[in-house]
Scaffold this active site. Structure first.
Site, PDB file in Angstrom:
ATOM      1  N   ASN A  95     -13.198  14.415   1.290  1.00 19.49           N
ATOM      2  CA  ASN A  95     -13.866  13.170   0.901  1.00 19.49           C
ATOM      3  C   ASN A  95     -15.381  13.356   0.988  1.00 19.49           C
ATOM      4  O   ASN A  95     -15.866  14.056   1.876  1.00 19.49           O
ATOM      5  CB  ASN A  95     -13.435  12.057   1.882  1.00 19.49           C
ATOM      6  CG  ASN A  95     -14.017  10.708   1.544  1.00 19.49           C
ATOM      7  OD1 ASN A  95     -14.244  10.384   0.378  1.00 19.49           O
ATOM      8  ND2 ASN A  95     -14.271   9.901   2.568  1.00 19.49           N
ATOM      9  N   THR A  96     -16.102  12.749   0.054  1.00 18.37           N
ATOM     10  CA  THR A  96     -17.561  12.727   0.169  1.00 18.37           C
ATOM     11  C   THR A  96     -17.962  11.359   0.713  1.00 18.37           C
ATOM     12  O   THR A  96     -17.323  10.348   0.400  1.00 18.37           O
ATOM     13  CB  THR A  96     -18.251  12.918  -1.195  1.00 18.37           C
ATOM     14  OG1 THR A  96     -17.905  11.831  -2.051  1.00 18.37           O
ATOM     15  CG2 THR A  96     -17.827  14.218  -1.849  1.00 18.37           C
ATOM     16  N   HIS A  97     -19.027  11.331   1.503  1.00 17.40           N
ATOM     17  CA  HIS A  97     -19.465  10.046   2.077  1.00 17.40           C
ATOM     18  C   HIS A  97     -20.989   9.999   2.120  1.00 17.40           C
ATOM     19  O   HIS A  97     -21.626  10.966   2.555  1.00 17.40           O
ATOM     20  CB  HIS A  97     -18.882   9.868   3.478  1.00 17.40           C
ATOM     21  CG  HIS A  97     -19.189   8.531   4.056  1.00 17.40           C
ATOM     22  ND1 HIS A  97     -18.586   7.371   3.611  1.00 17.40           N
ATOM     23  CD2 HIS A  97     -20.067   8.152   5.013  1.00 17.40           C
ATOM     24  CE1 HIS A  97     -19.083   6.341   4.269  1.00 17.40           C
ATOM     25  NE2 HIS A  97     -19.974   6.782   5.130  1.00 17.40           N
TER      26      HIS A  97
ATOM     27  N   ARG B  57       0.827  -1.217   0.000  1.00 11.60           N
ATOM     28  CA  ARG B  57       0.000   0.000   0.000  1.00 11.60           C
ATOM     29  C   ARG B  57       0.861   1.268   0.000  1.00 11.60           C
ATOM     30  O   ARG B  57       0.542   2.270  -0.624  1.00 11.60           O
ATOM     31  CB  ARG B  57      -0.903  -0.026   1.250  1.00 11.60           C
ATOM     32  CG  ARG B  57      -1.834   1.160   1.386  1.00 11.60           C
ATOM     33  CD  ARG B  57      -2.643   1.074   2.679  1.00 11.60           C
ATOM     34  NE  ARG B  57      -3.475  -0.107   2.676  1.00 11.60           N
ATOM     35  CZ  ARG B  57      -4.713  -0.152   2.165  1.00 11.60           C
ATOM     36  NH1 ARG B  57      -5.252   0.927   1.645  1.00 11.60           N
ATOM     37  NH2 ARG B  57      -5.405  -1.263   2.181  1.00 11.60           N
TER      38      ARG B  57
ATOM     39  N   GLY C   9      -8.005   8.251   9.959  1.00  6.71           N
ATOM     40  CA  GLY C   9      -9.003   7.243  10.304  1.00  6.71           C
ATOM     41  C   GLY C   9      -9.872   6.942   9.093  1.00  6.71           C
ATOM     42  O   GLY C   9      -9.613   7.420   7.985  1.00  6.71           O
TER      43      GLY C   9
ATOM     44  N   ASP D 251      -8.612  12.468   7.382  1.00 10.66           N
ATOM     45  CA  ASP D 251      -7.524  12.265   8.332  1.00 10.66           C
ATOM     46  C   ASP D 251      -7.111  10.794   8.247  1.00 10.66           C
ATOM     47  O   ASP D 251      -7.496  10.109   7.301  1.00 10.66           O
ATOM     48  CB  ASP D 251      -7.925  12.697   9.758  1.00 10.66           C
ATOM     49  CG  ASP D 251      -8.985  11.794  10.374  1.00 10.66           C
ATOM     50  OD1 ASP D 251      -9.369  10.778   9.731  1.00 10.66           O
ATOM     51  OD2 ASP D 251      -9.435  12.095  11.497  1.00 10.66           O
TER      52      ASP D 251
HETATM   53  C1  GAR Z   1     -20.624   8.371  -3.593  1.00  7.94           C
HETATM   54  O1  GAR Z   1     -21.868   8.250  -2.969  1.00  7.94           O
HETATM   55  C2  GAR Z   1     -19.519   8.554  -2.566  1.00  7.94           C
HETATM   56  O2  GAR Z   1     -19.878   9.307  -1.476  1.00  7.94           O
HETATM   57  C3  GAR Z   1     -19.289   7.129  -2.169  1.00  7.94           C
HETATM   58  O3  GAR Z   1     -19.289   6.428  -3.380  1.00  7.94           O
HETATM   59  C4  GAR Z   1     -20.215   7.057  -4.258  1.00  7.94           C
HETATM   60  C5  GAR Z   1     -19.537   7.292  -5.575  1.00  7.94           C
HETATM   61  O4  GAR Z   1     -20.447   7.713  -6.528  1.00  7.94           O
HETATM   62  N1  GAR Z   1     -18.062   6.997  -1.428  1.00  7.94           N
HETATM   63  C6  GAR Z   1     -17.915   6.177  -0.395  1.00  7.94           C
HETATM   64  O5  GAR Z   1     -18.772   5.405  -0.032  1.00  7.94           O
HETATM   65  C7  GAR Z   1     -16.561   6.268   0.281  1.00  7.94           C
HETATM   66  N2  GAR Z   1     -16.634   5.679   1.591  1.00  7.94           N
HETATM   67  P1  GAR Z   1     -19.946   8.291  -7.918  1.00  7.94           P
HETATM   68  O6  GAR Z   1     -18.795   7.414  -8.385  1.00  7.94           O
HETATM   69  O7  GAR Z   1     -21.142   8.170  -8.804  1.00  7.94           O
HETATM   70  O8  GAR Z   1     -19.536   9.737  -7.689  1.00  7.94           O
END
Ligand code: GAR
Length: 197
Positions: free
Chosen positions: A106-108, A64, A142, A140
Site C-alpha cells: 500500500n502507498t500512503h 464487506r 490494521g 496487514d
Molecule cells: C495517494 O496519495 C495515496 O497514497 C493515497 O491516495 C492518493 C491516491 O492518488 N492513499 C491513501 O490515502 C490511502 N490511505 P492517486 O489516485 O492519484 O494515485
C-alpha cells in the site's frame, strides 16, 4: 517478470507512473489488471495503456466479507505476483488480506506510523506538523500499520493547503513505489521476511 494488479479508487497518478515505467523493456514488472471499488477516474490510464479493468462496488454486496471475496476472485483471475493498493480507499476484510499477504502493498501519503487512515495529508496539516512524508508498506490487518518497505520525509510549507501538500507528496510516493517494485522484483526486498520480522 513480476505481474502486478493495481487497485485504485481515484485519479490513479501512481498507477499511471507504474504504467509509464513498465513501457521500459528493462523494468522487471508489468501491470496486468487494474481494479477499483467504483468507476474510478484512473481507469482512463489503464484504458490508454490497454490494460483490463474490473470494478466492484461494496454497496452491491450484502457485507464487506462478500465484497472482499468477490474482489479476491477478480484479483486471482490475473494470478498476480503482487497486488498494489494505490489510492484504494477501502479496507479489505482480514481473510482477503490473509489470502494475499505478504504480496499486498500500500502507498500512503504520510510518514507512517504518523497520520494513518483516509486523511493522512489533512491530519498532518491539522496537527500543525512541520514535516510529513510518504510511505510504502506491506498491508496487514490494521489501518496502515504494516511493515514499512520505504519512506521519505516531505517538509510542510507555511502556506500549504491539503491539495498543495498532497501534490508535493505524490511525486515522492511515485518514486518510492517504483523503487519498491523494482527491489521486490530483483529480490532486494523480501516481503515474506519483512512481514514476519
Ligand atoms: C495517494 O496519495 C495515496 O497514497 C493515497 O491516495 C492518493 C491516491 O492518488 N492513499 C491513501 O490515502 C490511502 N490511505 P492517486 O489516485 O492519484 O494515485
Amino acid at each position: 517478470m513480476l505481474s502486478l494488479v493495481v487497485l485504485i479508487s481515484g485519479g490513479g497518478s501512481n498507477l499511471r507512473a507504474l504504467l509509464e515505467v513498465s513501457e521500459d523493456a528493462e523494468f522487471p514488472a508489468r501491470v496486468v489488471a487494474v481494479g477499483a471499488d467504483r468507476d474510478a477516474d484512473g481507469f482512463a490510464h489503464a484504458e490508454e495503456f490497454g490494460i483490463p479493468t474490473f470494478s466492484l462496488a461494496m454497496s452491491s454486496f450484502p457485507d464487506r466479507e462478500s465484497w472482499g471475496d468477490a474482489m479476491l476472485e477478480q484479483i486471482r483471475v490475473w494470478q498476480p505476483d503482487l497486488v498494489i493498493l494505490s489510492g484504494f480507499m477501502k479496507l479489505f476484510p482480514p481473510r482477503v488480506v490473509d489470502a494475499l499477504s505478504p504480496n499486498l502493498i500500500n502507498t500512503h501519503p504520510a510518514y507512517l506510523p504518523e497520520f494513518p487512515g483516509a486523511h493522512g495529508v489533512r491530519d498532518a496539516l491539522a496537527a500543525g506538523a512541520t514535516q510529513t512524508g510518504a510511505s510504502v508498506i506491506v498491508v496487514d490487518n490494521g489501518v496502515d500499520s504494516g511493515p514499512i518497505i520505504a519512506q521519505r520525509r516531505v517538509p510542510i510549507e507555511p502556506r500549504d493547503t491539503e491539495a498543495s501538500l498532497h501534490e508535493r507528496i505524490k511525486p515522492v510516493e511515485r518514486e518510492l513505489l517504483i523503487q519498491a517494485v523494482l527491489d521486490i522484483a530483483n529480490g532486494h526486498i523480501d516481503l515474506k521476511e519483512l512481514a514476519t520480522a
